[in-house]
Design a protein around this motif. Structure first.
Motif, short mmCIF file in Angstrom:
data_model
loop_
_atom_site.label_atom_id
_atom_site.label_comp_id
_atom_site.label_asym_id
_atom_site.label_seq_id
_atom_site.Cartn_x
_atom_site.Cartn_y
_atom_site.Cartn_z
N SER A 52 0.83 -1.21 0.00
CA SER A 52 0.00 0.00 0.00
C SER A 52 0.86 1.26 0.00
O SER A 52 0.54 2.23 -0.68
CB SER A 52 -0.92 0.01 1.22
OG SER A 52 -1.80 -1.07 1.17
N ALA A 53 1.96 1.25 0.76
CA ALA A 53 2.84 2.41 0.80
C ALA A 53 3.51 2.63 -0.56
O ALA A 53 3.64 3.77 -1.01
CB ALA A 53 3.89 2.23 1.89
N ALA A 54 3.92 1.55 -1.21
CA ALA A 54 4.53 1.68 -2.54
C ALA A 54 3.52 2.23 -3.55
O ALA A 54 3.84 3.12 -4.35
CB ALA A 54 5.07 0.33 -3.00
N ALA A 56 0.89 4.03 -2.88
CA ALA A 56 0.57 5.42 -2.53
C ALA A 56 1.67 6.36 -2.99
O ALA A 56 1.39 7.47 -3.47
CB ALA A 56 0.37 5.54 -1.02
N SER A 57 2.92 5.94 -2.90
CA SER A 57 4.01 6.81 -3.35
C SER A 57 3.99 6.97 -4.87
O SER A 57 4.23 8.07 -5.39
CB SER A 57 5.36 6.28 -2.87
OG SER A 57 5.62 5.02 -3.44
N ILE A 58 3.68 5.91 -5.59
CA ILE A 58 3.58 6.01 -7.05
C ILE A 58 2.44 6.94 -7.45
O ILE A 58 2.60 7.81 -8.32
CB ILE A 58 3.40 4.61 -7.67
CG1 ILE A 58 4.69 3.80 -7.51
CG2 ILE A 58 3.00 4.70 -9.13
CD1 ILE A 58 4.55 2.34 -7.85
N THR A 60 1.20 9.32 -5.69
CA THR A 60 1.57 10.69 -5.29
C THR A 60 2.45 11.33 -6.35
O THR A 60 2.22 12.49 -6.75
CB THR A 60 2.28 10.68 -3.93
OG1 THR A 60 1.42 10.08 -2.97
CG2 THR A 60 2.64 12.08 -3.49
N VAL A 61 3.45 10.61 -6.83
CA VAL A 61 4.33 11.16 -7.87
C VAL A 61 3.54 11.45 -9.14
O VAL A 61 3.72 12.52 -9.76
CB VAL A 61 5.50 10.19 -8.13
CG1 VAL A 61 6.26 10.57 -9.39
CG2 VAL A 61 6.42 10.14 -6.94
#
Length: 88
Positions: A52-54, A56-58, A60-61
């Motif tokens: 989920s964190a990975a 979310a970061s993608i 976001t970018v």
């Protein structure tokens, strides 16, 4: 007989009873040891949190670059020209 006499008789009979002797310490200790031996089992939760964190970061970018593309009016004018080749 009134209710008070009946209660007194029952109380006297209860005083004469002996309590049964039973040892439950072995069962309790076995349950405590079984609880200590079990693993916490948070590995699937940690795996899901990492994925989920990975994701979310993608997202976001991508959303930041999309926001810059939407907000800048010059990019909207030049956007159709970006697909045209300069040389054939």
């Amino acid at each position: 007989m009134d209710a008070l006499k009946i209660i007194e008789k029952l109380a006297e009979a209860a005083r004469k009873e002996t309590t049964p002797q039973s040892n439950v310490s072995q069962v309790v200790m076995h349950e405590i040891n079984a609880l200590q031996r079990t693993e916490s089992g948070v590995l699937p939760l940690e795996f899901f949190a990492g994925i989920s964190a990975a994701a979310a970061s993608i997202i976001t970018v991508l959303s930041i670059s999309a926001w810059q593309y939407i907000v800048n009016p010059l990019i909207q004018i030049i956007a159709p020209l970006q697909e045209m080749p300069l040389w054939r």
